[in-house]
Write an enzyme that holds these catalytic residues in place. Structure first.
Site, PDB file in Angstrom:
ATOM      1  N   LYS A 159     -16.105 -35.484  -8.123  1.00  0.00           N
ATOM      2  CA  LYS A 159     -14.640 -34.817  -7.953  1.00  0.00           C
ATOM      3  C   LYS A 159     -14.638 -34.032  -6.806  1.00  0.00           C
ATOM      4  O   LYS A 159     -13.764 -34.319  -5.720  1.00  0.00           O
ATOM      5  CB  LYS A 159     -14.434 -33.863  -9.103  1.00  0.00           C
ATOM      6  CG  LYS A 159     -13.409 -32.668  -8.729  1.00  0.00           C
ATOM      7  CD  LYS A 159     -13.335 -31.730  -9.894  1.00  0.00           C
ATOM      8  CE  LYS A 159     -14.234 -30.534  -9.698  1.00  0.00           C
ATOM      9  NZ  LYS A 159     -13.887 -29.486  -8.911  1.00  0.00           N
ATOM     10  N   ASN A 160     -15.684 -33.579  -6.260  1.00  0.00           N
ATOM     11  CA  ASN A 160     -15.552 -32.655  -5.053  1.00  0.00           C
ATOM     12  C   ASN A 160     -15.995 -33.516  -3.631  1.00  0.00           C
ATOM     13  O   ASN A 160     -15.669 -32.766  -2.472  1.00  0.00           O
ATOM     14  CB  ASN A 160     -16.704 -31.432  -4.876  1.00  0.00           C
ATOM     15  CG  ASN A 160     -16.237 -30.492  -6.005  1.00  0.00           C
ATOM     16  OD1 ASN A 160     -15.228 -30.567  -6.591  1.00  0.00           O
ATOM     17  ND2 ASN A 160     -17.124 -29.552  -6.438  1.00  0.00           N
TER      18      ASN A 160
ATOM     19  N   CYS B  95      -9.455 -16.851  -8.589  1.00  0.00           N
ATOM     20  CA  CYS B  95      -9.441 -17.418  -9.723  1.00  0.00           C
ATOM     21  C   CYS B  95     -10.641 -16.790 -10.518  1.00  0.00           C
ATOM     22  O   CYS B  95     -11.133 -16.089 -10.196  1.00  0.00           O
ATOM     23  CB  CYS B  95      -9.945 -19.159  -9.267  1.00  0.00           C
ATOM     24  SG  CYS B  95     -11.555 -19.293  -9.379  1.00  0.00           S
TER      25      CYS B  95
ATOM     26  N   ARG C 262     -11.968 -15.825  -3.643  1.00  0.00           N
ATOM     27  CA  ARG C 262     -12.072 -17.176  -2.967  1.00  0.00           C
ATOM     28  C   ARG C 262     -10.768 -17.055  -1.822  1.00  0.00           C
ATOM     29  O   ARG C 262      -9.996 -17.879  -2.198  1.00  0.00           O
ATOM     30  CB  ARG C 262     -11.503 -18.244  -4.002  1.00  0.00           C
ATOM     31  CG  ARG C 262     -12.946 -18.376  -4.857  1.00  0.00           C
ATOM     32  CD  ARG C 262     -12.804 -19.452  -6.048  1.00  0.00           C
ATOM     33  NE  ARG C 262     -13.153 -20.593  -5.465  1.00  0.00           N
ATOM     34  CZ  ARG C 262     -13.279 -21.714  -6.124  1.00  0.00           C
ATOM     35  NH1 ARG C 262     -13.021 -21.958  -7.270  1.00  0.00           N
ATOM     36  NH2 ARG C 262     -13.290 -23.098  -5.594  1.00  0.00           N
TER      37      ARG C 262
ATOM     38  N   ASP D  64     -22.611 -24.440  -8.653  1.00  0.00           N
ATOM     39  CA  ASP D  64     -22.102 -25.243  -9.484  1.00  0.00           C
ATOM     40  C   ASP D  64     -23.021 -25.504 -10.816  1.00  0.00           C
ATOM     41  O   ASP D  64     -22.588 -26.254 -11.726  1.00  0.00           O
ATOM     42  CB  ASP D  64     -21.250 -26.346  -8.908  1.00  0.00           C
ATOM     43  CG  ASP D  64     -20.104 -26.128  -8.198  1.00  0.00           C
ATOM     44  OD1 ASP D  64     -19.631 -27.048  -7.399  1.00  0.00           O
ATOM     45  OD2 ASP D  64     -19.869 -24.704  -8.262  1.00  0.00           O
TER      46      ASP D  64
ATOM     47  N   ARG E 263     -11.089 -30.997 -16.175  1.00  0.00           N
ATOM     48  CA  ARG E 263     -10.817 -31.016 -14.791  1.00  0.00           C
ATOM     49  C   ARG E 263     -11.906 -31.698 -14.036  1.00  0.00           C
ATOM     50  O   ARG E 263     -11.830 -32.163 -12.867  1.00  0.00           O
ATOM     51  CB  ARG E 263     -10.791 -29.607 -14.337  1.00  0.00           C
ATOM     52  CG  ARG E 263      -9.516 -28.861 -14.840  1.00  0.00           C
ATOM     53  CD  ARG E 263      -9.308 -27.582 -14.272  1.00  0.00           C
ATOM     54  NE  ARG E 263      -9.350 -27.737 -12.431  1.00  0.00           N
ATOM     55  CZ  ARG E 263      -9.267 -26.793 -11.550  1.00  0.00           C
ATOM     56  NH1 ARG E 263      -9.341 -25.542 -12.007  1.00  0.00           N
ATOM     57  NH2 ARG E 263      -9.234 -27.021 -10.390  1.00  0.00           N
TER      58      ARG E 263
END
Ligand code: EPZ
Length: 417
Positions: free
Chosen positions: A22-23, A116, A121, A304, A396
């Protein structure tokens, strides 16, 4: 809102293939805005964040297709320079349109992402870097208003290592006048993947993967066709899950060079890992030794993976100190894990995890992407039936997670809202 129902206590067996990262996909999809050609990207994971990205690209006037795991993007007709609040609030990575819009259209109006769950952030380093390159930046009504005659190459130092900050400025610099040097740049594999995609478009980039990246501006970029790297965080999540539940699973389609810190720490728990360049075979009896971790920018232990490792430590034999140095509020999963019987004390940026004999099932609430993964893991070993609510967080960043776990023997099902 969908929920997952998990019956704990099943060891995992078999094989699971990791999806595209994803990233890596998010910045690479936004980089298609830098050319008027048609870009093609393979191994794109089918995730909420990818659909949000496509929605934003189409809002900007690009034409996109998404069939199977392949995305095509034609930004030749790009006409709009605004990323509206209702899209940015769904996915803060939308700020990655700033660099490409300024480089291509010389103006951008992007909603400030706001905070968030895991922290404030801010994007001050993105904005300061673009100002250094000549952009005029104003903040008003919750939006970034940016414009520039022509971006100019500059030496830019990041006070803090920022992944998307590095990505935004690397993209902006590809079409700037002159040479840009990014210092104290992020070194994540996703940065290297973006640089490789940009080089495929004709960009002149060197030093990616180190703390100093040099980009020589060119007049225009051409279309590229490329394949997204495997998701190191999804792979790390499955490694930790098998260590936790016990069993024997081969994780395929991964790039184990990107997982060194995680594999090192999981080995210290006493879990057996047989590693090849694109596979990890995990064998565990579910007996876990407690290990300390401290999150760091790549190549350190990834933030993460912090929540997932905490779920593993919850049933460790001893005490584990978990320090979170990247985000100021990334212990939200602690309260939910404690409701499942974990013994965790948080003091500042450190959580002290005292292993318990077993976790017990409970209804729990997902709060952010990786916290959701840690709750699913805890449910896989907790005695009884765990219900994880708000799994849209999970959707997500994990492609068909419950299907993958089910194929490995987990008793897990999704209850549609
Ligand atoms: C990226 O977020 C990832 N997201 C995050 O993954 C990941 O946790 C994070 O990098 C750290 O590795 C994507 O790549 C889409 P940062 P990013 O800028 O770029 C501070 C997931 O679960 N900072 O590297 O937003 C910031 O507050 C997500 O997939 C500033 O102060 O993170 C943080 O403390 C979650 N000013 C630190 O730097 C800035 O201008 C690192 O943030 C930018 C960042």
């Amino acid at each position: 809102m969908d929920k997952l129902i998990i019956e704990g206590g099943h060891a995992l067996k078999g094989e699971v293939a990791i999806s595209g990262a994803k990233n890596a996909a998010l910045p690479i999809l936004f980089s298609a805005l830098l050319t008027d050609g048609v870009c093609t990207y393979h191994n794109i994971p089918r995730l909420r964040d990818i659909f949000s990205t496509i929605e934003l690209l189409e809002k900007l006037g690009a034409r996109c297709t998404f069939e199977g795991h392949t995305v095509t993007i034609d930004a030749g007709g790009m006409c709009c320079h605004e990323a509206p609040y209702d899209l940015v609030r769904k996915m803060r990575a939308s700020v990655l349109v700033l660099g490409p819009l300024l480089a291509r259209l010389r103006r951008a109006r992007v909603s400030l992402p706001g905070g968030c769950a895991i922290g404030a952030r801010p994007i001050n380093l993105h904005l300061r870097g673009l100002e250094r390159m000549g952009a005029k930046i104003e903040l008003e009504h919750g939006y970034v208003e940016a414009s520039v005659e022509k971006l100019r190459g500059k030496a830019i130092y990041f006070d803090v290592v920022t992944v998307t900050g590095t990505e935004n400025l690397m993209m902006a610099a590809t079409l700037a006048e002159g040479t840009t040097i990014l210092r104290n740049a992020a070194r994540e594999p996703e940065i290297v993947a973006l640089a490789e995609a940009l080089r495929g478009m004709g960009a002149r980039i060197s030093g990616d993967g180190s703390e100093e990246i040099t980009i020589e501006g060119v007049d225009r970029l051409k279309a590229v066709e490329t394949t997204i790297i495997p998701d190191r965080i999804e792979a790390g999540t499955f490694v930790a899950a098998v260590a936790l539940t016990g069993g024997s699973v081969t994780i395929t389609n991964c790039d184990t060079r990107h997982l060194k810190a995680v594999l090192h720490k999981v080995r210290l728990t006493g879990t057996q890992l047989d590693v090849t360049p694109d596979q990890v075979r995990v064998q565990s009896d579910g007996q876990i030794a407690s290990v300390d971790i401290k999150t760091q920018p790549y190549p350190g232990f990834p933030t993460d993976m912090q929540a997932q490792f905490m779920a593993l430590m919850a049933v460790g034999r001893g005490l584990s100190m978990i320090s979170e140095t990247i985000f100021e509020n990334r212990f939200i999963h602690v309260s939910e894990l404690k409701r499942m019987g974990a013994d965790i004390t948080v003091s500042g940026d450190t959580a002290l995890v005292k292993g318990v004999a077993h976790l017990s099932s409970a209804p729990v609430m997902a709060s952010d992407l990786r916290a959701s993964a840690s709750l699913v893991m805890a449910g896989l070993v907790a005695q009884g039936s765990t219900v994880v609510n708000r799994v849209y967080h999970l959707d997500r960043g994990y492609e068909a997670m419950e299907e993958k776990f089910k194929r490995l023997g987990a008793a897990i099902s999704r209850e549609k809202a």
